[in-house]
Design an enzyme around this catalytic site. Structure first.
Site, PDB file in Angstrom:
ATOM      1  N   ARG A  57       0.805  -1.219   0.000  1.00 38.88           N
ATOM      2  CA  ARG A  57       0.000   0.000   0.000  1.00 38.88           C
ATOM      3  C   ARG A  57       0.843   1.277   0.000  1.00 38.88           C
ATOM      4  O   ARG A  57       0.326   2.359  -0.226  1.00 38.88           O
ATOM      5  CB  ARG A  57      -1.008  -0.032   1.141  1.00 38.88           C
ATOM      6  CG  ARG A  57      -1.985  -1.193   0.935  1.00 38.88           C
ATOM      7  CD  ARG A  57      -3.198  -1.195   1.771  1.00 38.88           C
ATOM      8  NE  ARG A  57      -2.984  -1.013   3.182  1.00 38.88           N
ATOM      9  CZ  ARG A  57      -3.962  -0.830   4.048  1.00 38.88           C
ATOM     10  NH1 ARG A  57      -5.212  -0.828   3.652  1.00 38.88           N
ATOM     11  NH2 ARG A  57      -3.701  -0.673   5.327  1.00 38.88           N
ATOM     12  N   GLU A  94       6.124  -9.466  15.308  1.00 36.55           N
ATOM     13  CA  GLU A  94       5.609 -10.014  16.559  1.00 36.55           C
ATOM     14  C   GLU A  94       5.711 -11.535  16.593  1.00 36.55           C
ATOM     15  O   GLU A  94       5.921 -12.130  17.632  1.00 36.55           O
ATOM     16  CB  GLU A  94       4.133  -9.627  16.736  1.00 36.55           C
ATOM     17  CG  GLU A  94       3.892  -8.156  16.957  1.00 36.55           C
ATOM     18  CD  GLU A  94       2.408  -7.846  17.026  1.00 36.55           C
ATOM     19  OE1 GLU A  94       1.730  -8.426  17.889  1.00 36.55           O
ATOM     20  OE2 GLU A  94       1.950  -7.030  16.203  1.00 36.55           O
TER      21      GLU A  94
END
Length: 169
Positions: A57, A94
């Site tokens: 994006r 993460e």
């Protein structure tokens, strides 16, 4: 107001995450123009040689702003997507690691580079992108985002850079 056109999608891409969908912004010509204009205005008085956008994006606004600033556009992509010799950077997520690549000849030593992406969350993708650009000799003039999720403290990983965001949550 731009923020009014951002759609929340609960539990996407996985349970517990509220995805900020910018598709309605992209579909609205006046909102799309406003986004490009605001980024352009912010950096119009700075020397920008190249805008770097991260997959995927980051590709949406970068080329339009680059045209307005008379700058080039360079994509940072996931491994195996760029056809020429690449430099790569692996960074922590993460739940593991990810890698980004850039063409080795995309940034010249001393280029002033504006980093542009749609979203600042934890800052990992942008920090890795900045390191890639700097490894090629680029000078980061700023990191610009459409949306910043303040509660995830992404700015912490980017503290040495000038951060600009149009929408904050």
């Amino acid at each position: 107001m731009l923020k009014d056109l951002v759609r929340d999608i609960p539990d996407f891409p996985k349970e517990g995450i509220v995805f900020k969908d910018i598709t309605p912004l992209l579909q609205n010509p006046s909102s799309l123009k406003e986004i490009v204009d605001k980024f352009t205005e912010r950096y119009a008085n700075q020397k920008v040689d190249v805008i770097v956008g991260a997959e995927a994006r980051g590709f949406l606004f970068g080329p339009a702003v680059a045209v307005n600033l008379n700058a080039g556009f360079v994509p940072v992509r996931k491994p195996g997507k760029l056809p020429y010799e690449t430099a790569s950077m692996t960074y922590e997520l993460e739940y593991g690691t990810d890698t980004l690549e850039i063409h080795k000849d995309a940034i010249k030593a001393g280029d002033n580079v504006l980093m542009l992406d749609d979203l600042l969350a934890t800052g990992g993708t942008m920090a890795a992108s900045c390191k890639l650009v700097e490894s090629l000799g680029g000078n980061i003039t700023g990191c610009a985002f459409l949306i910043e999720l303040n509660f995830l403290n992404g700015k912490d990983k980017l503290s040495k850079y000038d951060i600009f965001s149009l929408i904050q949550y």
